[in-house]
Design a protein around this motif. Structure first.
Motif, mmCIF file in Angstrom:
data_model
loop_
_atom_site.group_PDB
_atom_site.id
_atom_site.type_symbol
_atom_site.label_atom_id
_atom_site.label_comp_id
_atom_site.label_asym_id
_atom_site.label_seq_id
_atom_site.Cartn_x
_atom_site.Cartn_y
_atom_site.Cartn_z
ATOM 1 N N PHE A 1 0.803 -1.371 0.027
ATOM 2 C CA PHE A 1 -0.227 -0.062 0.012
ATOM 3 C C PHE A 1 0.998 1.119 0.007
ATOM 4 C CE2 PHE A 1 0.104 -1.001 4.730
ATOM 5 C CZ PHE A 1 0.510 0.250 5.205
ATOM 6 N N ARG A 2 0.299 2.284 -0.142
ATOM 7 C CA ARG A 2 1.216 3.560 -0.369
ATOM 8 C C ARG A 2 0.308 4.563 0.697
ATOM 9 N NH1 ARG A 2 2.514 5.751 -6.623
ATOM 10 N NH2 ARG A 2 3.418 3.658 -6.460
ATOM 11 N N GLY A 3 1.215 5.471 1.259
ATOM 12 C CA GLY A 3 0.420 6.326 2.394
ATOM 13 C C GLY A 3 0.241 5.732 3.849
ATOM 14 N N CYS A 4 0.296 6.552 4.512
ATOM 15 C CA CYS A 4 0.112 6.140 6.066
ATOM 16 C C CYS A 4 -0.607 7.251 6.897
ATOM 17 C CB CYS A 4 1.519 5.969 6.837
ATOM 18 S SG CYS A 4 1.430 5.204 8.292
ATOM 19 N N THR A 5 -1.450 6.915 7.669
ATOM 20 C CA THR A 5 -2.317 7.761 8.296
ATOM 21 C C THR A 5 -1.975 7.709 9.937
ATOM 22 O OG1 THR A 5 -3.980 6.508 8.247
ATOM 23 C CG2 THR A 5 -3.967 8.302 6.882
ATOM 24 N N VAL B 1 -4.010 6.853 2.652
ATOM 25 C CA VAL B 1 -3.932 5.384 2.370
ATOM 26 C C VAL B 1 -4.564 4.886 1.242
ATOM 27 C CG1 VAL B 1 -3.854 3.088 3.469
ATOM 28 C CG2 VAL B 1 -3.252 5.082 5.052
ATOM 29 N N ARG B 2 -3.567 4.184 0.412
ATOM 30 C CA ARG B 2 -4.252 3.334 -0.698
ATOM 31 C C ARG B 2 -3.609 2.291 -0.732
ATOM 32 N NH1 ARG B 2 -1.354 7.643 -3.878
ATOM 33 N NH2 ARG B 2 -0.539 7.882 -1.502
ATOM 34 N N GLU B 3 -4.547 1.135 -0.635
ATOM 35 C CA GLU B 3 -4.257 -0.256 -0.523
ATOM 36 C C GLU B 3 -4.240 -0.947 -1.835
ATOM 37 O OE1 GLU B 3 -6.261 -2.578 2.452
ATOM 38 O OE2 GLU B 3 -5.140 -1.772 4.215
ATOM 39 N N ARG B 4 -3.412 -1.912 -2.191
ATOM 40 C CA ARG B 4 -3.489 -2.945 -3.172
ATOM 41 C C ARG B 4 -3.920 -4.173 -2.737
ATOM 42 N NH1 ARG B 4 -0.311 -2.095 -7.610
ATOM 43 N NH2 ARG B 4 1.731 -1.504 -6.347
ATOM 44 N N SER B 5 -4.818 -4.590 -3.329
ATOM 45 C CA SER B 5 -5.670 -5.907 -2.948
ATOM 46 C C SER B 5 -5.058 -7.003 -2.890
ATOM 47 C CB SER B 5 -6.966 -6.183 -3.944
ATOM 48 O OG SER B 5 -6.724 -6.660 -4.982
ATOM 49 N N ILE B 6 -5.312 -7.871 -1.913
ATOM 50 C CA ILE B 6 -4.760 -9.312 -1.578
ATOM 51 C C ILE B 6 -4.481 -9.951 -2.915
ATOM 52 C CG2 ILE B 6 -7.015 -10.328 -1.032
ATOM 53 C CD1 ILE B 6 -5.309 -12.057 0.785
ATOM 54 N N GLU C 1 -9.960 15.856 1.392
ATOM 55 C CA GLU C 1 -11.091 17.051 1.048
ATOM 56 C C GLU C 1 -10.526 17.858 -0.134
ATOM 57 O OE1 GLU C 1 -11.885 19.925 3.823
ATOM 58 O OE2 GLU C 1 -13.005 21.226 2.764
ATOM 59 N N GLN C 2 -9.305 18.393 0.022
ATOM 60 C CA GLN C 2 -8.539 19.326 -0.897
ATOM 61 C C GLN C 2 -8.165 18.614 -2.151
ATOM 62 O OE1 GLN C 2 -5.549 21.581 0.818
ATOM 63 N NE2 GLN C 2 -4.737 22.174 -1.218
ATOM 64 N N MET C 3 -7.998 17.511 -2.103
ATOM 65 C CA MET C 3 -7.385 16.753 -3.375
ATOM 66 C C MET C 3 -8.452 15.909 -3.830
ATOM 67 S SD MET C 3 -3.332 16.145 -2.424
ATOM 68 C CE MET C 3 -3.254 17.269 -3.699
ATOM 69 N N ASP C 4 -9.648 16.001 -3.488
ATOM 70 C CA ASP C 4 -10.682 15.045 -3.811
ATOM 71 C C ASP C 4 -10.207 13.536 -3.862
ATOM 72 O OD1 ASP C 4 -13.213 14.594 -4.444
ATOM 73 O OD2 ASP C 4 -12.942 15.072 -6.864
ATOM 74 N N THR C 5 -9.677 13.196 -2.905
ATOM 75 C CA THR C 5 -9.416 11.579 -2.869
ATOM 76 C C THR C 5 -10.173 11.330 -1.539
ATOM 77 O OG1 THR C 5 -7.369 12.302 -1.832
ATOM 78 C CG2 THR C 5 -7.186 11.974 -3.982
ATOM 79 N N GLU C 6 -9.574 9.852 -1.406
ATOM 80 C CA GLU C 6 -10.042 9.246 -0.005
ATOM 81 C C GLU C 6 -9.140 8.102 0.164
ATOM 82 O OE1 GLU C 6 -13.652 6.662 -2.469
ATOM 83 O OE2 GLU C 6 -14.156 7.830 -0.429
ATOM 84 N N ILE C 7 -9.398 7.776 1.450
ATOM 85 C CA ILE C 7 -8.494 6.394 2.011
ATOM 86 C C ILE C 7 -9.150 5.279 1.205
ATOM 87 C CG2 ILE C 7 -8.663 4.932 4.074
ATOM 88 C CD1 ILE C 7 -7.906 7.593 5.529
ATOM 89 N N GLN C 8 -8.408 4.475 0.620
ATOM 90 C CA GLN C 8 -8.699 3.370 -0.094
ATOM 91 C C GLN C 8 -8.321 2.063 0.436
ATOM 92 O OE1 GLN C 8 -7.284 3.612 -3.969
ATOM 93 N NE2 GLN C 8 -8.865 4.584 -4.706
#
Lengths: 255, 667
Positions: free
Chosen positions: B290-294, B309-314, B638-645
């Motif tokens: 995954f990329r990112g960390c919160t 956080v953006r996870e790659r699926s199993i 909010e600012q980047m119009d993204t979300e945790i995945q």
């Protein structure tokens, strides 16, 4: 509990195979350790059913013999591998060659049917491309062959060592002497002489750079470019003709 | 030359003519030098899965540089990903280049051999773009070596037909210290960034290079996500602080946003990882899970700038592992991320992979694990067959108080429970990682590390019933980084760092019962000060870098080449008349009103939130991970119009791959 290696199902060696490979072009700059890593990975990619040693960190059963120094090309390097299932030597050659990077090329694979392979590698035939005027090289060769001992110095693992490089040199001739009608090297813009040298494997080993050091010491040889060296063959030595036989011959007889 | 050369009147023909001469191999010249240097294999290329394309086939040519030695740069995931993403484009070509060691640099200068790529050994100056990936600021001087060896002017404003020099990587989130040397900087994930840049450069070349070099740089700047430093002026206040940073061209945006790649499953790179011949620092294949960390550790720049956080699926991870092993033959797979055990499907993933590769002599590893007993279970699973030698945890701070300051929520009991589990499962050496010089830190906080290590040994001896267990304590100096809540903090000076570490060393050494079981590893505080100048510096620091490089600075991340005195002398010379000095950049605390050099570069984090988090740190208040608790409004989503995945995806069992029939077996 962790001080005993885990019990594994270790399949025994079913077959041994001998591999002749070449180290060519830019990959001549790979070291022995570089080749080891590349080979182990290529064996995995090629799906070769390797036999493994026991213990905490199992190693594939591979024996290396007498590898050429870093920077030296070779047409005659040898390894022996142990596998757990019978393999087809021709298929293994093709798959392994495809799994290795270009420049580390598998020439031949043969099933081992004889023992003591390493002991068969008695001498090597080296080709040395020396960028220097033919006369300058010829004088150095003559001087070297006219001496019975040339002490050279080299750094080894155990420090600086001085040893005789002359006695291991059984033959040294330039290609123009051995060829029937040699081209006049003097016509070339940068003169290059090709020397063929047969060196007996002794301890400490006399390597191509020791031969070059010896040539420089006895003559006034000063190559204009780094000398390019290739091992053309290694194997059993025929003393009378000073030629090198194919070390796979004993295995071929029985097949 | 062909007969065409008599008819050059359109710019298209000039391009065609140049490309025939550009891109030729310099290997013959280089080859003559290789027998004279150490480890020549690192410069010859030819790795398994490397790509070389004909020069003429491509319109856009990229040289990708990792500005450190090959052994460090070759395994770098970022460069490998971009190399593949770019080479997949039919009209784009990408080759790699790494820093040459001083022995080769000297010979290249003597024999006039230019900086080259390892793939087809082309002159770096021939490329349209030179992309540099800066994981650390300590690669800056190596960039200057590469530019000078390629005969590319060091300063962007002096360049003409030369490659466009683009900086990326984590250090590029504050590119101001290298602003005068680069043409562009890109923030965030590189995959889409390099494709966007390639398209703009391609269109510009195809149109006959309208506006020349400035024309293409303006096109890039107008996207709002490529930073062109020369289009921004920095004004200073009389006291040396920055007054403001303003664009000096029309319609160049005042803020630059970062790239954020969503849906990692759609980008399964590298698909064919490189297998270097030379030995490298990571002899394994890596799969990014995954990329990112919160987690919100306040010192951690990586965690802050790579949100969300953006996870790659199993399923996708398992496919990448399988495919990668088949293409490389590596015997180890690292499951890579900033905190690998935090993947929502990590338990199932570890079990499935361990099942798949049991009895295949393939080992799996999780770099970066947190202090958590669950992670010991994971490590046990992944080392089912292997040796259990060392397990690493990072409490980062010695006392509970300092751990609240840095927001690393680990209690002493958690740690003891974790290491007890580890020693009980057969692990013999637990490695603990800490930092020294954290904000508000006192001697007492650092001495607590010794107490903690002793408790760890005591627990280990009880759990294992043995005396031969060890605990290794590694300590790194803390350097405040841009885009983190600690960006305003004062860095601890190197004398104080060293004094604190000596006290810790004495305390451990004097302990009769546990001293010998504790290994202590640390570095002195001086390199951290140089890293500090480069991290939080502004454009005035560029002169220090150039002066240090001219005075011989190279490979500053390597102890044997690093010289603190050289950097300090260079700083004194380069900063003369500016009214600011090394301390001003490093050990000075900033206040809320100060314009920071990177304020116009948007990492997505809201500066209000960063400041509040800094105030919370000073008040020793911790915050939770927003993956599992409500949002703290850091601003990114909010600012980047993204979300945790995050998962879980619901897939718990992966089908076992059909056993591969060996193609070499006898019939």
């Amino acid at each position: 509990m962790a001080n005993k290696p885990p019990d594994r199902n270790l399949a025994p060696i079913a077959q041994k195979l001998r591999v002749r490979y070449a180290k060519r072009g830019r990959l001549r700059f790979s070291s022995h350790r570089d080749f080891q890593r590349a080979l182990e990975r290529a064996l995995r990619r090629a799906g070769v059913p390797m036999a493994y040693s026991a213990g905490f960190s199992p190693h594939p059963k591979i024996s290396y013999s007498n590898s050429a120094p870093t920077g030296v090309a070779s047409e005659a390097e040898y390894v022996e591998i142990g596998v757990t299932q019978y393999c087809d030597p021709t298929k293994l050659r093709d798959e392994l060659d495809a799994a290795l990077p270009e420049g580390l090329d598998v020439i031949e694979v043969i099933e081992a049917t004889s023992r003591d392979f390493s002991a068969r590698l008695e001498a090597s035939l080296w080709e040395m491309e020396i960028s220097a005027p033919a006369q300058e090289v010829a004088r150095a060769v003559e001087a070297l062959l006219g001496t019975s001992e040339v002490l050279v110095e080299r750094m080894t693992k155990s420090g600086k060592r001085v040893f005789d490089a002359r006695s291991a040199i059984l033959l040294m001739e330039s290609e123009s002497q051995s060829a029937v009608s040699a081209p006049a090297h003097t016509q070339m813009p940068l003169e290059c002489v090709i020397l063929h040298v047969v060196v007996r494997h002794i301890v400490p080993s006399v390597r191509p750079d020791d031969v070059l050091t010896a040539l420089k010491q006895v003559g006034t040889l000063e190559p204009r470019k780094p000398v390019r060296v290739t091992r053309l063959a290694q194997g059993p030595l025929t003393e009378v003709s000073i030629s090198i036989e194919d070390p796979f011959d004993p295995d071929r007889v029985l097949v | 030359m062909t007969s065409q050369s008599v008819e050059i009147n359109s710019s298209e023909n000039i391009d065609a003519l140049q490309s025939r001469e550009r891109g030729t191999s310099v290997f013959p010249q280089l080859e003559a030098l290789l027998p004279l240097i150490s480890k020549p294999i690192q410069y010859v290329g030819g790795e398994l899965n490397a790509v070389t394309k004909p020069w003429e086939q491509a319109i856009v040519h990229w040289a990708l540089m990792y500005p450190d030695a090959y052994e460090v740069g070759a395994p770098n995931q970022g460069v490998q990903i971009l190399y593949e993403v770019l080479n997949e484009q039919p009209d784009v070509l990408a080759e790699r280049t790494y820093s040459v060691w001083p022995d080769l640099e000297a010979l290249m200068r003597e024999h006039q051999v230019p900086a080259f790529t390892v793939d087809a050994h082309r002159n770096v100056a021939d490329f349209d773009l030179l992309g540099l990936s800066f994981s650390t600021e300590l690669g800056y001087t190596n960039m200057l070596t590469a530019l000078s060896l390629a005969n590319i002017p060091l300063h962007a404003v002096d360049r003409d037909h030369h490659p466009i020099v683009v900086a990326g990587g984590h250090a590029a989130f504050n590119p101001e210290p290298i602003a005068q040397f680069i043409d562009a900087a890109v923030l965030g994930d590189g995959e889409e960034a390099v494709l966007l840049i390639s398209n703009i450069v391609k269109a510009w070349i195809n149109a006959g290079r309208p506006g020349g070099r400035e024309g293409v740089l303006l096109e890039l700047a107008r996207t709002g996500c490529v930073y062109i430093p020369q289009f921004y002026d920095v004004e200073y206040l009389p006291d040396g602080r920055i007054k403001r940073v303003v664009p000096n061209r029309a319609d160049v945006p005042s803020r630059i946003t970062k790239f954020t790649l969503m849906d990692l499953d759609a980008w399964p790179y590298p698909k064919a990882p490189l297998v270097p011949l030379a030995e490298t620092v990571h002899e394994r294949m890596s799969v990014e899970i995954f990329r990112g960390c919160t987690r919100g550790c306040r010192f951690c720049q990586a965690g802050m700038i790579t949100r969300p956080v953006r996870e790659r699926s199993i399923t996708s991870i398992a496919e990448m592992v399988e495919n990668g092993l088949e293409k490389t033959g590596f015997e180890e797979v690292g499951l890579l991320s900033l905190s690998s055990a935090d993947h929502s499907e990590i338990g199932d993933l570890a079990r499935n992979l361990a099942d798949r590769y049991e009895e295949t002599q393939t080992s799996l590893s999780l770099p970066s694990t947190r202090v958590d007993a669950f992670n010991v279970d994971l490590a046990n699973e992944l080392s089912r067959n292997g040796r259990r030698s060392g397990l690493t945890f990072a409490p980062e701070g010695g006392s509970e108080r300092i751990r609240r300051v840095i927001n690393k929520l680990v209690s002493e009991e958690d740690l003891i429970r974790t290491v007890t589990t580890a020693y009980g499962a057969g692990w013999r050496n637990v490695k603990l990682y800490f930092m020294c010089g954290l904000p508000t830190e006192t001697d007492e906080d650092i001495l607590q590390i010794a107490t903690m290590a002793k408790e760890v040994i005591r627990a280990g001896r009880e759990a294992s019933g043995r005396r031969d267990i060890k605990c290794t304590v590694s300590i790194g100096g803390f350097v405040p980084k841009p885009h983190t809540p600690f960006q305003w903090a004062a860095q601890l000076d190197h004398e104080a760092t060293d004094a604190r570490l000596h006290k810790l060393k004495d305390t451990i050494r004097n302990d009769k019962e546990f001293g010998k079981a504790i290994g202590l590893r640390y570095h002195d505080g001086k390199p951290g000060i140089v890293e500090g100048i480069l991290s939080r510096g502004d454009r005035r620091v560029g002169n220090i870098i150039e002066t240090a490089w001219k005075n011989g600075a190279r490979f500053d991340g390597w102890g044997e080449y690093f010289s603190f005195d050289r950097w300090m002398e260079s700083a004194q010379y380069a900063l003369e008349g500016t009214g600011v000095d090394v301390d001003w950049f490093t050990t000075r605390e900033r206040d809320y009103t100060e314009v920071l050099p990177w304020d116009h570069l948007d990492s997505g984090l809201d500066s209000e939130w960063l400041w509040e988090d800094w105030q919370d740190a000073l008040a020793e208040v911790a915050v939770d991970d927003c993956r599992w608790t409500p949002c703290f409004d850091c601003g990114v989503c909010e600012q980047m119009d993204t979300e945790i995945q995050v998962g879980p995806t619901g897939v718990t069992d992966l089908p076992m791959p059909s056993p591969r029939v060996s193609p070499v077996l006898a019939q």
